[in-house]
Design a protein around this motif. Sequence first.
Motif, PDB file in Angstrom:
ATOM      1  N   VAL A   1     -20.672 -54.198 -51.820  1.00 60.52           N
ATOM      2  CA  VAL A   1     -20.574 -55.617 -52.187  1.00 60.52           C
ATOM      3  C   VAL A   1     -20.274 -55.610 -53.678  1.00 60.52           C
ATOM      4  O   VAL A   1     -20.964 -54.930 -54.444  1.00 60.52           O
ATOM      5  N   VAL A   2     -19.228 -56.309 -54.088  1.00 60.73           N
ATOM      6  CA  VAL A   2     -18.825 -56.236 -55.496  1.00 60.73           C
ATOM      7  C   VAL A   2     -19.003 -57.593 -56.177  1.00 60.73           C
ATOM      8  O   VAL A   2     -19.013 -58.631 -55.499  1.00 60.73           O
ATOM      9  N   PRO A   3     -19.164 -57.578 -57.508  1.00 61.49           N
ATOM     10  CA  PRO A   3     -19.349 -58.842 -58.230  1.00 61.49           C
ATOM     11  C   PRO A   3     -18.210 -59.807 -57.922  1.00 61.49           C
ATOM     12  O   PRO A   3     -17.049 -59.402 -57.851  1.00 61.49           O
ATOM     13  N   GLY A   4     -18.555 -61.065 -57.711  1.00 62.62           N
ATOM     14  CA  GLY A   4     -17.534 -62.066 -57.441  1.00 62.62           C
ATOM     15  C   GLY A   4     -17.192 -62.188 -55.969  1.00 62.62           C
ATOM     16  O   GLY A   4     -16.398 -63.051 -55.575  1.00 62.62           O
ATOM     17  N   ASP A   5     -17.779 -61.331 -55.119  1.00 63.62           N
ATOM     18  CA  ASP A   5     -17.491 -61.420 -53.692  1.00 63.62           C
ATOM     19  C   ASP A   5     -17.845 -62.798 -53.140  1.00 63.62           C
ATOM     20  O   ASP A   5     -18.853 -63.395 -53.515  1.00 63.62           O
ATOM     21  N   THR A   6     -17.014 -63.285 -52.226  1.00 60.32           N
ATOM     22  CA  THR A   6     -17.306 -64.491 -51.454  1.00 60.32           C
ATOM     23  C   THR A   6     -17.493 -64.039 -50.013  1.00 60.32           C
ATOM     24  O   THR A   6     -17.194 -62.891 -49.678  1.00 60.32           O
ATOM     25  N   GLU A   7     -17.949 -64.974 -49.191  1.00 59.57           N
ATOM     26  CA  GLU A   7     -18.077 -64.660 -47.771  1.00 59.57           C
ATOM     27  C   GLU A   7     -16.757 -64.117 -47.230  1.00 59.57           C
ATOM     28  O   GLU A   7     -16.732 -63.164 -46.454  1.00 59.57           O
ATOM     29  N   GLU A   8     -15.659 -64.743 -47.665  1.00 63.79           N
ATOM     30  CA  GLU A   8     -14.338 -64.364 -47.142  1.00 63.79           C
ATOM     31  C   GLU A   8     -13.931 -62.975 -47.617  1.00 63.79           C
ATOM     32  O   GLU A   8     -13.427 -62.170 -46.838  1.00 63.79           O
ATOM     33  N   SER A   9     -14.142 -62.701 -48.909  1.00 58.75           N
ATOM     34  CA  SER A   9     -13.702 -61.392 -49.420  1.00 58.75           C
ATOM     35  C   SER A   9     -14.541 -60.279 -48.807  1.00 58.75           C
ATOM     36  O   SER A   9     -14.034 -59.205 -48.492  1.00 58.75           O
TER      37      SER A   9
END
Length: 209
Positions: free
Chosen positions: A157-165
């Motif tokens: 899980v990376v910084p800035g992740d959204t549900e979609e990404s």
Amino acid sequence: RRRVAILISGRGSNMASLIEAARAVDFPAEIALVLSNRPDAEGLERAKEAGIATCAIDHKAFPDRESFERALDAALREHDIAFICLAGFMRVLTERFVERWSGRMVNIHPSLLPLYRGTQTHRRALADGVLVHGCTVHFVVPELDAGPIIAQAAVPVVPGDTEESLAARVIVQEHRLYPQALRMICDGTARLEDGRVAFARGWDAGAAL
Ligand code: GAR
């Protein structure tokens, strides 16, 4: 080659990856049927285009789960199905149906089980701030998303992740993992034995990652 049915409710991208994998001559399974509980599922069209037999059994047309599942069973028998892959199939199955297919039905779930059973797995993973997420293929048991684990794949899980990404990162792994797991159950590398997965001697889950 073992005759496999894929049960879907929607898009069918995992279904497509299984169909693609099963084209290989050395793959131990043949996709003999795609079955949807939603007649308008996108995946049904994709399956037809791939030349696979399809069947829509609308759960809304049945008064209860038992009669819906009797229709499912009839279709599965008619196509002489040995194994079932649930791929985005969004109906809960009764204990009776699950027991009848025990050891012969698997599911893919978009989380590293036993974390995040149920729905909205990516949203809940982000809310918890976990740094590793992923997907799991497991044998189906009556308790939802609780069956013995056959294969898993992890993603960061990376910084800035959204549900979609995050979903997009996980689904890439789903498409890789599910064919690998189906191969394992069809060639006997993974079997359900006394409620646990028995792996063939020499199987190295670490090497398969
Ligand atoms: C997949 O992400 C699958 O893991 C998930 O639904 C999606 C279906 O996509 N399954 C579940 O949530 C099961 N509870 P697809 O139709 O494109 O394969």
